[in-house]
Scaffold this active site. Structure first.
Site, PDB file in Angstrom:
ATOM      1  N   GLN A 150      21.541  16.062-121.386  1.00  0.00           N
ATOM      2  CA  GLN A 150      20.528  15.048-121.650  1.00  0.00           C
ATOM      3  C   GLN A 150      19.207  15.731-122.005  1.00  0.00           C
ATOM      4  OE1 GLN A 150      20.429  11.953-118.598  1.00  0.00           O
ATOM      5  NE2 GLN A 150      18.219  11.993-118.660  1.00  0.00           N
ATOM      6  N   SER A 153      13.580  15.161-120.775  1.00  0.00           N
ATOM      7  CA  SER A 153      12.318  15.631-120.191  1.00  0.00           C
ATOM      8  C   SER A 153      11.676  16.747-121.002  1.00  0.00           C
ATOM      9  CB  SER A 153      12.542  16.121-118.761  1.00  0.00           C
ATOM     10  OG  SER A 153      12.936  15.067-117.911  1.00  0.00           O
ATOM     11  N   SER A 185      19.973  19.928-117.199  1.00  0.00           N
ATOM     12  CA  SER A 185      21.154  20.358-116.454  1.00  0.00           C
ATOM     13  C   SER A 185      22.317  20.613-117.402  1.00  0.00           C
ATOM     14  CB  SER A 185      21.555  19.289-115.429  1.00  0.00           C
ATOM     15  OG  SER A 185      20.514  19.044-114.521  1.00  0.00           O
ATOM     16  N   GLU A 268      22.367   6.750-115.434  1.00  0.00           N
ATOM     17  CA  GLU A 268      22.016   7.926-114.646  1.00  0.00           C
ATOM     18  C   GLU A 268      21.782   7.549-113.193  1.00  0.00           C
ATOM     19  OE1 GLU A 268      18.893  11.632-114.945  1.00  0.00           O
ATOM     20  OE2 GLU A 268      18.166   9.657-115.506  1.00  0.00           O
TER      21      GLU A 268
END
Length: 430
Positions: A150, A153, A185, A268
């Site tokens: 993902q 951020s 991650s 999520e």
């Protein structure tokens, strides 16, 4: 008629369970029955994030992929997915039945595949992807061939995710991406990333974002591991330099990526919150914490017993909430605000239990004396700050619940405050 339908459903589930059991018996070994905790026996490492070597991490990823491939080939890799993209086309109840059966067997941990890729990115592609993107990525992801991450951020866009500054500029049938993502991650293992990019800086920030699927082996993608204070490197920063992405890999409308992001975020919170306590679940369970109190001669301490009871009650309440959310999904609903409650309680339960255990352990937490079940808490304690941030910070979760569930007034945003200050400075607001 209703009774007859229920009989057919029951018979169908029994056939499915027998099929699943036959596959598991042939492909894996049964777990040994759970026994009471015997202090000093077995592995005492207590962790949430790993600190495995690169070689060990790769071995675990390979094992996860092989098991997911075996499940997929047997028809259990994507039980609820549409058949046209490799799914089984069954219900969430079938999924639950299979998960319950597999829990009885010793199988590889597939978290590197399932938590983000299959739990968040897959449902988002299914909801917003083009037919070409669905056909290309979904079967590969659920067969274990493609791991997804993902790319949301950024250094200046964490809790305020809509503040993303990574740019994507249209060039014919392609997009050219430049920017930086952080806290990503499993990026070091991924072949695919879902990126939020700024495509229209003239629009309000929530309306000028586009979601794009990025092949992680594309020229210009640079993944750099970040060292955690707990010892491992499970997070990464990802630099994107002139990365080209076909428009066919766009999810949703141009400048409509915020709607896509919300789909991912809701899945999520549902994925993270439903973990219970993740890999540290056994360590913060009643049997383990009771054994810790007994070992430290605190089992009859009224204050310690009261705190333990509070922890158990909180964990039970969270499990009941997760069950309610699951019933909602089984009935055909989508993840809702209850996922934010689960995520909030998940991080708080694990943090409180860890702090309780480390207080019981005392100074032996600080130095590795070799005593079983003491210094081993150190790694989990150092992980707890991250648990209160990942998947949405506690403050963000509380704002969501206050505004969307309780109907409280919306908290003033930074943008609104800035606009007000600008008006006052210009004299227009006086």
């Amino acid at each position: 008629m209703i009774e007859q339908s229920q009989q057919f459903a029951s018979a169908d589930m029994a056939v499915f369970a027998r099929e699943a059991r036959a596959f598991l018996d042939a492909a894996a070994s049964r777990r040994a029955p759970e026994t009471e905790v015997i202090w000093g026996v077995g592995e005492d490492r207590i962790t949430y994030f790993g600190d495995d070597t690169v070689e060990e991490a790769r071995r675990q990823v390979d094992a996860a992929r092989a098991w997911q491939k075996a499940r997929y080939d047997a028809g259990f890799g994507w039980i609820t997915g549409p058949s046209e993209f490799g799914g089984r086309g069954l219900t969430p109840v079938h999924d639950l039945v299979y998960d319950g059966l597999e829990a009885e067997y010793d199988t590889p941990d597939t978290g590197v595949l399932s938590l983000i890729g299959l739990g968040m990115i897959g449902p988002t592609i299914l909801a917003h992807g083009t037919q070409e993107a669905k056909a290309r990525y979904l079967p590969a992801m659920y067969a274990g061939d493609v791991i997804a991450c993902q790319l949301f951020s950024e250094p200046s866009a964490g809790s305020d995710l809509a503040n993303v500054s990574t740019r994507a500029v249209r060039d014919g049938d392609e997009w050219v991406i430049n920017g930086q993502k952080v806290w990503t991650s499993v990026a070091q293992h991924s072949q695919l990333g879902l990126a939020l990019c700024r495509t229209n800086p003239d629009q309000p920030k929530h309306k000028g974002i586009t979601a794009l699927l990025v092949d992680m082996d594309s020229p210009g993608v640079d993944v750099r591991p970040l060292r955690q204070m707990s010892g491992g490197s499970e997070f990464n920063e990802v630099f994107l330099t002139d990365v080209r992405v076909p428009d066919s890999q766009r999810l949703g409308e141009i400048d409509g990526g915020w709607r896509v992001a919300l789909t991912t975020l809701m899945n999520e919170r549902a994925s993270v919150g439903s973990e219970g306590a993740g890999p540290a679940g056994r360590a913060i369970s009643l049997p383990f914490l009771s054994a810790l109190l007994r070992e430290r001669d605190r089992l009859e301490d009224p204050a310690a017993r009261r705190r333990l009871a509070e922890l158990v009650a909180d964990q039970l309440a969270t499990s009941y909430l997760n069950r309610q959310a699951l019933d909602h999904l089984i009935a055909g609903g989508q993840p809702g605000p209850e996922a934010s409650v689960s995520k909030l309680m998940y991080s708080q339960n694990l943090t409180r239990a860890t702090h309780f255990a480390t207080e019981i352990v005392g100074p032996q937490l600080l130095a590795d004396t070799g005593a079983w079940g003491t210094f081993s808490w150190n790694e989990l304690l150092l992980s707890t700050p991250a648990l209160r941030i990942l998947g949405g910070t506690e403050d963000i979760m509380k704002n969501i619940l206050g505004e969307r569930v309780l109907g409280l007034p919306k908290e003033p945003s930074i943008d609104a405050t800035t606009t007000y200050r600008e008006l006052r400075t210009s004299g227009a607001g006086s």
